[in-house]
Design a protein around this motif. Structure first.
Motif, PDB file in Angstrom:
ATOM      1  N   HIS A 151      20.754  43.927  23.747  1.00 17.65           N
ATOM      2  CA  HIS A 151      20.489  43.501  25.042  1.00 17.65           C
ATOM      3  C   HIS A 151      20.291  42.069  24.851  1.00 17.65           C
ATOM      4  N   ASP A 155      15.718  36.856  21.353  1.00 14.04           N
ATOM      5  CA  ASP A 155      15.567  37.268  20.075  1.00 14.04           C
ATOM      6  C   ASP A 155      16.556  38.151  19.499  1.00 14.04           C
ATOM      7  N   HIS A 156      17.499  38.464  20.470  1.00 13.50           N
ATOM      8  CA  HIS A 156      18.497  39.189  20.039  1.00 13.50           C
ATOM      9  C   HIS A 156      19.985  38.645  20.132  1.00 13.50           C
ATOM     10  N   ASP A 252      15.504  47.502  21.002  1.00 10.73           N
ATOM     11  CA  ASP A 252      14.020  47.465  21.208  1.00 10.73           C
ATOM     12  C   ASP A 252      13.585  48.730  21.810  1.00 10.73           C
ATOM     13  N   HIS A 298      12.292  45.111  14.618  1.00 10.79           N
ATOM     14  CA  HIS A 298      11.018  44.386  14.659  1.00 10.79           C
ATOM     15  C   HIS A 298       9.888  45.121  13.655  1.00 10.79           C
TER      16      HIS A 298
HETATM   17 ZN   LIG Z   1      13.331  42.042  20.428  1.00 10.62          ZN
END
Ligand SMILES: [Zn+2]
Length: 313
Positions: A151, A155-156, A252, A298
Motif C-alpha cells: 500500500h 513507511d512502506h 498491514d 511491524h
Molecule cells: Zn505500516
C-alpha cells in the motif's frame, strides 16, 4: 493486470533453475535482531526478511488499539513481548521482504521508511537501513525485478524512489493495486502521488494491477498478490506458496500481535475498520487451514505461524 506484468510473469515463469533447499528456518527474535534478516523457504522460493528500522510509535499502544481488552493484551504480550515498551509504548519493526525467484533475480515486497528526508520522517524512525540489508544479504539492487508495494503509506514506499525522484531499483517494475492509486487521486492527495507515483510513471516502471495477479511461477509453487483492503482501499498482500507451504506477506493487514490474537481489534489508522476486520479475519482463518506462516511488517519477529495462537472470539 497490465501487459507488462503478464509479460513479466511469463519471463519469470517456467523456471529451469534447481530448486532451493526446502528446509525451514524458524528464526528467533534475537537472531533476527542480530542479523537484521531471516530466511524461510516455500518450495522453490526463499523469502528473506529485511529489517529496515525499529522504533517506538507516536501513540501509546492502548490509544492505537483502543478496542483491545486486557485479555487481548495478555495474549499479545505472549506472542510478541518485545513490542511492549515502558509506559505503554508500542515498539515496532519496519520490515520488508525479498523473495528469491528460481528463474533468477528478486522480488521486493515493500520498501520501508526510506532515507532521512523521506515523507515517513514526520513520524517514523528514519533513516531506514534497507539498502545496507540488501547488500549484507548479497542482493544487488539491479537484480530486483519486481517491487510490490502492499500500500502507499510512507513507511512502506520509503525506498521506492529517492527524494529527487529517481527509482532506487532501476530494473524493477513496481506493482500497486489500481484501487490504491485511484483512492489517492479521488482524495486529492498532493504528497504521495508526486513523491512516488509520478516518478514511476515517468520512468515507465509503474504497473497498476487489479485484484489477484500471479507474479512468478516456479516448479511446484507461485508468487501472487491478493487484495486485502481495509487498512487502505487498495491494500494487497503477497502469497508465496510451494511444496505444501505458504508464506503470506501481510503488509498491514495486522500491525500488532493484538490483532493476531483478536482479529476484531481495530487500529486507529485503518481507512475502514470494518473492512479491515473482515479482511483480517478471513486471511487468518484461511491461513489456519493451510500450513501458513505470516510474514509481518511491524511485529518484532518477522515470521509467525498463523495457527499457533488461539483466538478469543
Ligand atoms: Zn505500516
Amino acid at each position: 493486470m497490465t501487459n507488462q506484468v503478464r509479460r513479466r510473469t511469463f519471463l519469470l515463469g517456467g523456471a529451469t533453475a534447481g530448486l532451493a533447499a526446502a528446509g525451514l528456518t524458524t528464526p528467533t527474535a534475537a537472531a533476527v535482531r542480530a542479523s537484521g534478516s531471516a530466511t524461510m523457504a516455500a518450495g522453490p522460493f526463499q523469502v528473506v526478511a529485511l529489517l529496515d528500522a525499529t522504533g517506538p510509535f507516536f501513540l501509546p499502544a492502548e490509544e492505537a488499539f483502543s478496542g483491545a481488552t486486557s485479555r487481548d493484551w495478555t495474549g499479545a504480550r505472549r506472542v510478541d513481548p518485545d513490542a511492549f515498551g515502558p509506559d505503554g509504548t508500542w515498539n515496532l519493526d519496519f520490515r520488508c521482504f525479498a523473495i528469491r525467484l528460481p528463474a533468477g533475480g528478486f522480488a521486493l515486497v515493500d520498501a520501508g521508511v526510506g532515507p532521512a528526508e523521506s515523507p515517513a520522517s514526520a513520524w517514523a524512525p528514519v533513516p531506514g537501513h534497507l539498502l545496507e540489508r540488501l547488500t549484507e544479504t548479497g542482493i544487488d539492487r539491479a537484480d530486483v525485478r519486481l517491487v510490490v508495494l502492499t500500500h502507499l503509506h510512507e513507511d512502506h514506499f520509503g525506498w521506492s524512489v529517492s527524494p529527487d525522484g529517481v527509482p532506487y531499483f532501476p530494473n524493477a517494475r513496481y506493482v500497486v493495486q489500481r484501487t490504491e492509486i485511484r483512492a489517492l487521486e479521488q482524495a486529492g492527495d498532493d504528497v504521495v502521488l508526486p513523491y512516488v507515483v509520478d516518478p514511476l510513471r515517468r520512468t515507465g516502471q509503474l504497473d497498476t494491477v487489479d485484484g489477484d495477479v500471479c507474479l512468478a511461477r516456479g516448479r511446484g509453487g507461485a508468487v501472487s498478490t491478493i487484495p486485502t483492503p481495509g487498512h487502505t482501499p487498495g491494500h494487497q498482500s503477497v502469497v508465496v506458496r510451494g511444496h505444501g507451504r505458504r508464506v503470506v506477506i501481510t503488509g498491514d493487514v495486522l500491525v500488532h500481535a493484538v490483532q493476531l490474537v483478536d482479529p476484531d481489534v481495530g487500529y486507529a489508522f485503518e481507512a475502514d475498520q470494518d473492512v479491515a476486520r473482515g479482511t483480517r479475519r478471513s486471511l487468518l482463518e484461511d491461513a489456519e487451514r493451510g500450513r501458513t506462516w505470516l510474514a509481518t511488517a511491524h511485529l518484532r519477529t518477522p515470521f509467525v505461524r498463523a495457527d499457533a495462537y488461539p483466538r478469543h472470539r
